[in-house]
Design a protein around this motif. Structure first.
Motif, PDB file in Angstrom:
ATOM      1  N   ALA A  23     -18.184  -4.829   0.630  1.00  0.00           N
ATOM      2  CA  ALA A  23     -16.810  -4.375   0.898  1.00  0.00           C
ATOM      3  C   ALA A  23     -16.249  -3.684  -0.347  1.00  0.00           C
ATOM      4  CB  ALA A  23     -15.937  -5.571   1.284  1.00  0.00           C
ATOM      5  N   GLN A  74      -5.790   3.407   0.534  1.00  0.00           N
ATOM      6  CA  GLN A  74      -4.346   3.339   0.824  1.00  0.00           C
ATOM      7  C   GLN A  74      -3.790   1.944   0.534  1.00  0.00           C
ATOM      8  OE1 GLN A  74      -6.610   4.419   3.058  1.00  0.00           O
ATOM      9  NE2 GLN A  74      -6.098   6.533   3.577  1.00  0.00           N
ATOM     10  N   GLY A  77       0.804  -1.229   0.000  1.00  0.00           N
ATOM     11  CA  GLY A  77       0.000   0.000   0.000  1.00  0.00           C
ATOM     12  C   GLY A  77       0.823   1.259   0.000  1.00  0.00           C
ATOM     13  N   ALA A  89     -13.491 -16.377   5.026  1.00  0.00           N
ATOM     14  CA  ALA A  89     -12.136 -16.809   4.653  1.00  0.00           C
ATOM     15  C   ALA A  89     -11.776 -18.147   5.289  1.00  0.00           C
ATOM     16  CB  ALA A  89     -11.126 -15.743   5.085  1.00  0.00           C
TER      17      ALA A  89
HETATM   18  P1  FAD Z   1     -10.420  -3.651   7.970  1.00  0.00           P
HETATM   19  O1  FAD Z   1     -10.697  -2.352   7.336  1.00  0.00           O
HETATM   20  O2  FAD Z   1     -10.791  -3.859   9.397  1.00  0.00           O
HETATM   21  O3  FAD Z   1     -11.176  -4.744   7.079  1.00  0.00           O
HETATM   22  C1  FAD Z   1     -11.323  -6.090   7.417  1.00  0.00           C
HETATM   23  C2  FAD Z   1     -12.159  -6.745   6.327  1.00  0.00           C
HETATM   24  O4  FAD Z   1     -12.233  -8.126   6.575  1.00  0.00           O
HETATM   25  C3  FAD Z   1     -13.615  -6.229   6.300  1.00  0.00           C
HETATM   26  O5  FAD Z   1     -13.939  -5.819   4.972  1.00  0.00           O
HETATM   27  C4  FAD Z   1     -14.453  -7.430   6.725  1.00  0.00           C
HETATM   28  O6  FAD Z   1     -15.676  -7.503   6.041  1.00  0.00           O
HETATM   29  C5  FAD Z   1     -13.546  -8.585   6.310  1.00  0.00           C
HETATM   30  N1  FAD Z   1     -13.735  -9.796   7.107  1.00  0.00           N
HETATM   31  C6  FAD Z   1     -13.899  -9.903   8.448  1.00  0.00           C
HETATM   32  N2  FAD Z   1     -13.960 -11.204   8.816  1.00  0.00           N
HETATM   33  C7  FAD Z   1     -13.847 -11.931   7.666  1.00  0.00           C
HETATM   34  C8  FAD Z   1     -13.848 -13.308   7.380  1.00  0.00           C
HETATM   35  N3  FAD Z   1     -13.946 -14.251   8.351  1.00  0.00           N
HETATM   36  N4  FAD Z   1     -13.725 -13.720   6.088  1.00  0.00           N
HETATM   37  C9  FAD Z   1     -13.635 -12.791   5.072  1.00  0.00           C
HETATM   38  N5  FAD Z   1     -13.614 -11.466   5.286  1.00  0.00           N
HETATM   39  C10 FAD Z   1     -13.711 -11.048   6.573  1.00  0.00           C
HETATM   40  N6  FAD Z   1      -3.467   0.385   4.701  1.00  0.00           N
HETATM   41  C11 FAD Z   1      -2.774  -0.528   3.963  1.00  0.00           C
HETATM   42  O7  FAD Z   1      -3.206  -1.683   3.811  1.00  0.00           O
HETATM   43  N7  FAD Z   1      -1.577  -0.179   3.415  1.00  0.00           N
HETATM   44  C12 FAD Z   1      -1.039   1.050   3.536  1.00  0.00           C
HETATM   45  O8  FAD Z   1       0.059   1.279   3.019  1.00  0.00           O
HETATM   46  C13 FAD Z   1      -1.767   2.036   4.283  1.00  0.00           C
HETATM   47  N8  FAD Z   1      -1.285   3.285   4.403  1.00  0.00           N
HETATM   48  C14 FAD Z   1      -2.052   4.219   5.061  1.00  0.00           C
HETATM   49  C15 FAD Z   1      -1.632   5.552   5.121  1.00  0.00           C
HETATM   50  C16 FAD Z   1      -2.409   6.493   5.762  1.00  0.00           C
HETATM   51  C17 FAD Z   1      -1.951   7.907   5.814  1.00  0.00           C
HETATM   52  C18 FAD Z   1      -3.626   6.120   6.380  1.00  0.00           C
HETATM   53  C19 FAD Z   1      -4.474   7.145   7.084  1.00  0.00           C
HETATM   54  C20 FAD Z   1      -4.053   4.814   6.347  1.00  0.00           C
HETATM   55  C21 FAD Z   1      -3.282   3.841   5.693  1.00  0.00           C
HETATM   56  N9  FAD Z   1      -3.683   2.521   5.633  1.00  0.00           N
HETATM   57  C22 FAD Z   1      -2.984   1.622   4.877  1.00  0.00           C
HETATM   58  C23 FAD Z   1      -4.814   2.009   6.429  1.00  0.00           C
HETATM   59  C24 FAD Z   1      -6.091   1.880   5.625  1.00  0.00           C
HETATM   60  O9  FAD Z   1      -6.772   3.113   5.612  1.00  0.00           O
HETATM   61  C25 FAD Z   1      -7.020   0.815   6.273  1.00  0.00           C
HETATM   62  O10 FAD Z   1      -7.243   1.163   7.617  1.00  0.00           O
HETATM   63  C26 FAD Z   1      -6.452  -0.606   6.234  1.00  0.00           C
HETATM   64  O11 FAD Z   1      -6.034  -0.927   4.920  1.00  0.00           O
HETATM   65  C27 FAD Z   1      -7.538  -1.578   6.673  1.00  0.00           C
HETATM   66  O12 FAD Z   1      -6.997  -2.839   6.841  1.00  0.00           O
HETATM   67  P2  FAD Z   1      -7.891  -4.127   6.654  1.00  0.00           P
HETATM   68  O13 FAD Z   1      -8.586  -4.077   5.344  1.00  0.00           O
HETATM   69  O14 FAD Z   1      -7.020  -5.290   6.940  1.00  0.00           O
HETATM   70  O15 FAD Z   1      -8.906  -4.031   7.882  1.00  0.00           O
END
Ligand code: FAD
Length: 332
Positions: A304, A284, A263, A318
């Motif tokens: 999503a 991001q 990201g 998953a």
């Molecule tokens: P979540 O947003 O919590 O999503 C989890 C997902 O899993 C949900 O969609 C949910 O429906 C799904 N889920 C839950 N349980 C299951 C299951 N059993 N089976 C299937 N699906 C399931 N993020 C990055 O990744 N990379 C970056 O480089 C990055 N840089 C950033 C820079 C800045 C300045 C900022 C502010 C944020 C940045 N972020 C970055 C963070 C980004 O905004 C998100 O917060 C992050 O990517 C979310 O991570 P996630 O999708 O793992 O978690």
């Protein structure tokens, strides 16, 4: 400083285990575009032991000129030896722009060279262009924690220098018909004058595929629930012969190390196949993987965001789907 003395766009050609690093070939692709826009030449600088044989390859990937420093003293990368050769080359041939891959070698060399030249360095850039009127390098990079893109210009000094992240620009296809000029250069340099000695090379024996180089990446997000749940991502990656990627939230939770983060503030990747599992699809994250060949998302939430950025989407848990994929691919 007389700018008229400086001309051309250069790329420092990183060599690893006898081969040119892919980031250097990518930079030749970007460098070619910059050089064409500025109607100037593109050069590669090769430093190493036995690297003369790679000079023609540098031309075939886009360079007009190659400067080669080939001697046993350059066998292993050392800041001092490479810096001396590159500084001598810069002093003699005066490039206007000098690019390095943002690898550990590129970052180390670029910052060392910058300390010895009356110029600055834009580090870790993700976009390159030139200003239309002036031909100045426009080097852009995420700033303020990734919240904005900053474009940095080096107006008063030469060369304009930048390190560029791997996989953000593309290499040109190799053209074996291309011709260019090769300069074999040397400087007086003696082992006794070099403060660092390489006593032993200890290779990393952990069998992981580097995500920036991987053809297949299996990335997991917070949806994997816990560090233990994230192990399923490792298992699927292993069966597919791929690398493990992760969202930032997973890295912050400590389930995997930072070098797995994909990201805006992690690594930009362009594998042939990218699995996004339990990842919501925040912008991001998307900017770091959107140019992958085939994106397959698994998420239990049908709304999503990730489903707007994938080629194939599976709505489901998953923990039910990954074991089925493992079983299927193990048997394949
Ligand atoms: P979540 O947003 O919590 O999503 C989890 C997902 O899993 C949900 O969609 C949910 O429906 C799904 N889920 C839950 N349980 C299951 C299951 N059993 N089976 C299937 N699906 C399931 N993020 C990055 O990744 N990379 C970056 O480089 C990055 N840089 C950033 C820079 C800045 C300045 C900022 C502010 C944020 C940045 N972020 C970055 C963070 C980004 O905004 C998100 O917060 C992050 O990517 C979310 O991570 P996630 O999708 O793992 O978690």
């Amino acid at each position: 400083m007389n700018f008229d003395d400086y001309r051309g766009t250069w790329v420092f050609m990183e060599v690893k285990d006898g081969a040119i690093a892919s980031v250097s070939l990518e930079l030749l692709g970007a460098g070619r575009q910059l050089a064409d826009k500025r109607s100037s030449e593109l050069a590669g600088v090769l430093i190493g032991d036995g690297v003369t044989s790679l000079a023609q390859e540098v031309i075939e990937y886009g360079a007009d000129v190659v400067y080669v420093y080939d001697a046993p003293i350059y066998k292993h990368y050392r800041t001092e030896t490479y810096m001396k050769a590159l500084l001598a080359c810069v002093e003699k041939f005066k490039p206007e722009i000098l690019l390095y891959g943002a690898t550990s070698t590129g970052k180390d060399l670029a910052s060392a060279v910058a300390t010895d030249l009356p110029t600055g360095l834009t580090a870790d850039t993700t976009q390159l262009d030139v200003e239309e009127d002036t031909g100045l390098l426009l080097a852009s990079r995420p700033a303020f924690g990734g919240n904005i893109m900053a474009t940095i210009l080096c107006k008063k000094y030469r060369p304009q220098m930048a390190t560029v992240r791997p996989k953000v620009v593309r290499a040109l296809p190799r053209d074996k018909e291309r011709t260019g000029v090769i300069f074999e250069e040397s400087i007086p340099i003696h082992e006794d004058d070099i403060r660092t000695k390489v006593l032993e090379i200890v290779r990393n024996t952990i069998q992981t595929v580097r995500i920036s180089e991987a053809d297949i990446i299996v990335s997991g997000g917070k949806g994997m629930g816990s560090a233990a749940g994230f192990q399923l991502i490792h298992k699927l990656a292993e069966v597919l012969g791929g690398a493990v990627g992760a969202s930032r939230d997973v890295v912050e939770a400590g389930w995997v190390g930072h070098h797995h983060q994909v990201g805006q503030t992690g690594v930009t990747v362009t594998p042939k196949i990218y699995f996004a599992i339990g990842i919501s699809g925040a912008i991001q994250h998307i900017v770091g993987m959107q140019n992958s060949g085939l994106i397959i998302a698994i998420n239990k939430d049908p709304n999503a965001l990730i489903f707007q950025s994938c080629h194939y989407g599976i709505v489901g848990d998953a923990f039910e789907i990954i074991p089925l994929l493992i079983e299927q691919f193990r048997g394949a």
